[in-house]
Scaffold this motif. Structure first.
Motif, PDB file in Angstrom:
ATOM      1  N   LEU A 282       0.833  -1.205   0.000  1.00  0.00           N
ATOM      2  CA  LEU A 282       0.000   0.000   0.000  1.00  0.00           C
ATOM      3  C   LEU A 282       0.869   1.257   0.000  1.00  0.00           C
ATOM      4  CD1 LEU A 282      -2.860   1.158   0.181  1.00  0.00           C
ATOM      5  CD2 LEU A 282      -2.557   1.244   2.645  1.00  0.00           C
TER       6      LEU A 282
ATOM      7  N   PHE B  88      -6.302   6.661   5.124  1.00  0.00           N
ATOM      8  CA  PHE B  88      -5.909   5.457   5.851  1.00  0.00           C
ATOM      9  C   PHE B  88      -5.494   5.778   7.283  1.00  0.00           C
ATOM     10  CE2 PHE B  88      -5.500   4.088   1.443  1.00  0.00           C
ATOM     11  CZ  PHE B  88      -6.231   2.918   1.502  1.00  0.00           C
ATOM     12  N   VAL B  89      -4.853   6.932   7.469  1.00  0.00           N
ATOM     13  CA  VAL B  89      -4.467   7.302   8.830  1.00  0.00           C
ATOM     14  C   VAL B  89      -5.710   7.527   9.680  1.00  0.00           C
ATOM     15  CG1 VAL B  89      -3.367   9.086  10.220  1.00  0.00           C
ATOM     16  CG2 VAL B  89      -2.247   8.240   8.187  1.00  0.00           C
ATOM     17  N   LEU B  90      -6.740   8.052   9.072  1.00  0.00           N
ATOM     18  CA  LEU B  90      -7.980   8.322   9.787  1.00  0.00           C
ATOM     19  C   LEU B  90      -8.471   7.076  10.517  1.00  0.00           C
ATOM     20  CD1 LEU B  90      -9.849  10.728  10.063  1.00  0.00           C
ATOM     21  CD2 LEU B  90     -11.261   9.776   8.255  1.00  0.00           C
TER      22      LEU B  90
ATOM     23  N   ILE C 101      -6.834   4.628  11.753  1.00  0.00           N
ATOM     24  CA  ILE C 101      -6.149   4.247  12.989  1.00  0.00           C
ATOM     25  C   ILE C 101      -6.202   5.358  14.016  1.00  0.00           C
ATOM     26  CG2 ILE C 101      -4.592   2.397  12.312  1.00  0.00           C
ATOM     27  CD1 ILE C 101      -2.502   4.481  11.793  1.00  0.00           C
TER      28      ILE C 101
ATOM     29  N   GLN D 283      -9.218   2.372  19.024  1.00  0.00           N
ATOM     30  CA  GLN D 283      -9.436   0.997  18.580  1.00  0.00           C
ATOM     31  C   GLN D 283     -10.721   0.403  19.124  1.00  0.00           C
ATOM     32  OE1 GLN D 283      -6.478  -1.996  19.376  1.00  0.00           O
ATOM     33  NE2 GLN D 283      -5.429  -1.483  17.492  1.00  0.00           N
TER      34      GLN D 283
ATOM     35  N   ARG E 174     -17.554  -5.433  15.165  1.00  0.00           N
ATOM     36  CA  ARG E 174     -18.214  -6.572  15.774  1.00  0.00           C
ATOM     37  C   ARG E 174     -19.719  -6.542  15.478  1.00  0.00           C
ATOM     38  NH1 ARG E 174     -18.295  -7.129  22.151  1.00  0.00           N
ATOM     39  NH2 ARG E 174     -20.268  -6.054  21.957  1.00  0.00           N
TER      40      ARG E 174
ATOM     41  N   LEU F 202      -6.368  -6.793   9.625  1.00  0.00           N
ATOM     42  CA  LEU F 202      -5.720  -6.131   8.483  1.00  0.00           C
ATOM     43  C   LEU F 202      -6.204  -4.701   8.373  1.00  0.00           C
ATOM     44  CD1 LEU F 202      -5.831  -8.763   5.600  1.00  0.00           C
ATOM     45  CD2 LEU F 202      -3.895  -8.075   6.995  1.00  0.00           C
ATOM     46  N   TRP F 203      -7.494  -4.524   8.583  1.00  0.00           N
ATOM     47  CA  TRP F 203      -8.076  -3.178   8.515  1.00  0.00           C
ATOM     48  C   TRP F 203      -7.375  -2.261   9.523  1.00  0.00           C
ATOM     49  CZ3 TRP F 203     -10.705   0.263  11.614  1.00  0.00           C
ATOM     50  CH2 TRP F 203     -11.459   1.236  10.961  1.00  0.00           C
TER      51      TRP F 203
ATOM     52  N   ILE G 115      -2.874  -2.504   8.493  1.00  0.00           N
ATOM     53  CA  ILE G 115      -2.226  -2.081   7.247  1.00  0.00           C
ATOM     54  C   ILE G 115      -1.850  -0.601   7.262  1.00  0.00           C
ATOM     55  CG2 ILE G 115      -2.651  -1.699   4.785  1.00  0.00           C
ATOM     56  CD1 ILE G 115      -3.872  -4.407   4.611  1.00  0.00           C
TER      57      ILE G 115
ATOM     58  N   PHE H 230      -1.146   1.211   9.665  1.00  0.00           N
ATOM     59  CA  PHE H 230      -0.061   1.396  10.618  1.00  0.00           C
ATOM     60  C   PHE H 230       1.285   1.087   9.974  1.00  0.00           C
ATOM     61  CE2 PHE H 230       2.023   0.891  14.682  1.00  0.00           C
ATOM     62  CZ  PHE H 230       1.417   1.921  15.368  1.00  0.00           C
TER      63      PHE H 230
ATOM     64  N   ILE I 206       2.342   3.834   7.490  1.00  0.00           N
ATOM     65  CA  ILE I 206       3.010   5.009   8.058  1.00  0.00           C
ATOM     66  C   ILE I 206       4.453   4.695   8.411  1.00  0.00           C
ATOM     67  CG2 ILE I 206       3.008   6.653   9.938  1.00  0.00           C
ATOM     68  CD1 ILE I 206       0.192   6.373  10.287  1.00  0.00           C
ATOM     69  N   GLN I 207       4.628   3.526   9.061  1.00  0.00           N
ATOM     70  CA  GLN I 207       5.963   3.204   9.556  1.00  0.00           C
ATOM     71  C   GLN I 207       6.966   2.995   8.428  1.00  0.00           C
ATOM     72  OE1 GLN I 207       6.961   2.898  12.816  1.00  0.00           O
ATOM     73  NE2 GLN I 207       4.963   3.556  13.558  1.00  0.00           N
TER      74      GLN I 207
END
Lengths: 457, 287
Positions: A241, A260-262, A264, A268, A276, A317-318, A321, A323, A326-327
């Motif tokens: 990604l 995508f950052v949004l 994470i 959580q 769920r 994964l949601w 990924i 995370f 970014i790293q």
């Protein structure tokens, strides 16, 4: 500085006994005497006072507490007939848990006192040496002042170190000790005693023929399968990604990254709880799929073992990924462009370039990150507990204390909080520690930061 | 030939952007869904339509006004107070340790670093259960003391061992600066407060934000310590409870409203934190 180190090296308890004058030697028995003689009045009095307090503590009950640590209590509560009131009264029995705790505190007090004693002897000897060499012996005021200068580490570290002792070391030792007792649901204080049982719990848990051992090995197996899949998939897909977003021709890079950052950035527990409910049999996903006529009956996302396990990994994964994305973004940009150019000239396609160039490079640089992630996943309480609570339940697993998606940590939680089998919980903790420690050691041996700490200073 | 390559490039671009758009939808879908649910009239977790038939803000108003069963404003205040105190205390601890371990050399240093490494390998959860029993034993899990315990554990618990990021930052501040100050007659305390701290803004903000966010997102420790007394819940446990079987039908839409109220500020802080993190990684003194 070198001179100071020399004195420090010379000042040991051994040397103090061998070369000390009469006052220094007497300081072995009466703490602070040597300091008092050398006119370090406040320091001397403080040492003396601490010795008095410690001896008083031992006499007033400290010895009893230490003995309690060995027996863990002897009297259970019982009914006693009260002659005066003509009624039966219930006497409070011994509480083994408190015996263990206060006994442990008493051991800590003894250790602390021994350290203090060593300090006092060394301090007395230092004062003597300084007087012999004709140096100015520091006054109490100067000692306090030095806390802002050469002894600033003592000032800054005292509070955090005290906290680490109180909130990490003490509880860990306490928990580790419980692993050697029979503190389970049938031995709950107050009212019942528990006692030391040696390695019995370990034997029971690791023996695969017992219900407990069966559960342990199966839960351990799933824990490792989960950790491997969760880590590897997050890592590889996250890198892909990041690469796709960072392609030269991709437009609106920061927009994609933001999206995508949004996901994470949202806490959580919120996103997982939503997942769920969305995946319940009557949840939004099943409802939508049925509305479109794609399926007839609801998909068993959380009720079938295999479905639940796969769903957990996919939901993770949601979470994971973005995370990884970014790293790894920064590191990916450091891969020399020439490598790719050369590969292209040689006719390598995108997949080969990824497998032969990107992955080896990334693995080389980010092994420690990968192993930290792996350990994090072994201990990933949130994802499992918030998504399934370990369900679907299984009676084969130690009478249903563990479910099919339970990791060791969530099982540990249930065993201790819900079922009050502290001893088995403690053994599992130790097992998880051993597992993490092995991988951590691998990680730290690989990091350059560990090998060459001062390289950049 | 040239047009062929051009066309292929164009197709790849379309495919790539299409995939990204699809992925974005998957990633944002749950978030949009919770926002929409929070404005949905009616009850229950099940809704036939993705976009609700009727919009209302009553979920928000009821969440904050009907505090008989679940007192959301109280939880919010609880979490906020815990977050503020644990953030102040925790930042002080972490910055102190990181500074000492990075800049100063003293005999016990290496040993302490190794102990910190080993302690970090224990499952954080293991200490948590023991802490609960110890705190219970000394009466720290009664009433408002629960929140005090939470502050102490957030600030002084295993989080302290995360000082490595800050230490790495301090390692990048050139030692020459310190030495110049010593020559000018400064003592170590003055170097710490007047030189190191002013240079360390990104890492301090980063630490402040991480320790402020932790109590809002932490679930397990709060659950262990607070137990079932709803008055002292933090938002995480409170919202979790709304989704328990017996509450979910009544509370689902209000759960969504609460989740939005918590998530927006936390998400903003998180994005800020990420920015500080990358600033911090690029070092203290540039050039």
């Amino acid at each position: 500085m070198a001179k100071k180190n020399k004195i420090r090296k010379e000042v040991t308890v051994q040397n103090a006994f061998r070369n000390g004058d009469i006052f220094t030697r007497l300081s072995f028995l009466v703490m602070g005497l040597g300091n008092l003689k050398n006119r370090q009045i406040v320091k001397g009095i403080l040492f003396l006072l601490s010795e008095v307090i410690f001896i008083a503590y031992l006499c007033m009950g400290g010895i009893g507490l230490l003995r309690g640590l060995v027996t863990l209590g002897t009297s259970t509560g019982e009914e006693v007939f009260n002659e005066q009131k003509q009624v039966y009264e219930y006497t409070q029995g011994d509480n083994s848990m408190l015996f263990l705790f206060y006994g442990l505190l008493a051991v800590f007090a003894v250790v602390f006192f021994v350290i203090l004693w060593v300090c006092s002897v060394r301090s007395a000897y230092t004062a003597q040496l300084m007087r012999e060499k004709g140096k100015e012996i520091p006054t109490f005021k100067e000692d306090v002042k030095s806390l802002l200068n050469e002894n600033i580490h003592k000032l800054l570290l005292s509070a955090p170190v005290a906290c680490v002792f109180a909130f990490t070391i003490l509880p860990l030792i306490f928990m580790a000790l419980i692993a050697f007792t029979n503190f389970d649901r049938n031995h709950q204080p107050p009212g019942k005693l528990f006692h030391w049982v040696g390695l019995d719990n370990f034997a029971k848990l690791f023996e695969s023929s017992s219900g407990l051992g069966y559960a342990f090995w199966h839960v351990l197996g799933w824990t490792i399968v989960w950790a491997v899949f969760a880590t590897a998939l997050n890592y590889i897909l996250g890198i892909i990604l990041a690469m796709v977003i960072n392609r030269e021709d991709t437009r609106c890079k920061s927009f994609w990254r933001f999206i995508f950052v949004l996901s994470i950035a949202v806490p959580q527990f919120v996103s997982l709880l939503i997942m769920r409910t969305m995946l319940q049999p009557e949840g939004a996903v099943n409802a939508l799929l049925q509305q479109f006529g794609l399926i007839d009956s609801a998909l068993p996302f959380w009720t079938n073992t295999t479905w639940a396990r796969v769903t957990i990994i996919i939901v993770n994964l949601w979470v994971g990924i973005p995370f990884t994305m970014i790293q790894t973004t920064g590191i990916l940009q450091n891969i020399p462009k020439e490598l790719y150019e050369a590969a292209k000239v040689d006719g390598a396609n995108a997949v080969i370039r990824f497998v032969k160039i990107t992955l080896p490079y990334m693995l080389f640089v980010t092994t420690p990150y990968l192993i930290t992630q792996f350990i994090g996943n072994i201990n990933n309480f949130n994802v499992i507990y918030l998504l399934t609570k370990g369900a679907p339940a299984s009676m084969e697993y130690h009478n249903g204390t563990a479910g099919k998606t339970d990791l060791l940590v969530t099982w540990l939680y249930k065993l201790t909080i819900d079922f009050k089998d502290y001893n088995y919980g403690a053994v599992i903790s130790i097992a998880v520690f051993v597992l993490s420690a092995v991988f951590s050691l691998l990680a730290y041996r690989h990091t350059g930061a560990f090998k060459n700490e001062e390289g950049f200073q | 030939m040239k047009t062929g390559a051009y066309r292929r490039k164009k197709i790849t671009n379309v495919v790539v952007h299409g995939c990204l758009a699809l992925l974005s939808i998957i990633w944002v879908f749950p978030l949009i869904w919770v926002v929409l649910t929070s404005f949905r009239a009616g009850k229950g977790s099940y809704s036939k339509n993705f976009i609700p038939e009727e919009f209302t803000i009553s979920n928000y108003t009821r969440l904050f006004t009907e505090t008989g069963v679940f007192d959301f404003p109280q939880w919010f205040v609880n979490t906020f107070v815990v977050a503020i105190f644990s953030c102040l205390l925790g930042t002080f601890f972490i910055i102190s340790i990181a500074y000492v371990m990075s800049r100063l050399r003293f005999p016990a240093r290496k040993g302490m670093l190794n102990i910190a490494l080993i302690l970090g390998m224990f499952p954080g959860f293991m200490a948590m259960i023991a802490i609960y029993y110890i705190f219970k034993g000394i009466g720290m899990t009664e009433g408002v003391l629960k929140l005090v315990s939470l502050v102490l554990i957030y600030a002084g618990g295993s989080g302290i061992l995360q000082f490595y990021v800050a230490k790495g930052f301090f390692d990048t501040i050139p030692k020459g600066l310190d030495e110049a100050a010593y020559i000018d007659g400064a003592n170590k305390w003055e170097v710490f407060t007047r030189i190191t701290i002013p240079l360390s803004k990104p890492i301090i903000v980063y630490t402040v934000l991480t320790s402020f966010i932790a109590p809002w997102t932490d679930f397990i420790l709060a659950k262990v310590i607070i137990g079932s007394e709803a008055k002292y819940y933090t938002v995480a446990i409170g919202l979790w409870n709304m989704l328990e079987k017996e509450n979910i039908y009544q509370w689902y839409t209000r759960f969504a409203a609460g989740a939005v109220c918590v998530s927006i500020p936390i998400a903003i802080l998180y994005v800020l934190m990420q920015r500080c993190y990358s600033d911090a990684l690029s070092g203290a003194v540039k050039g």
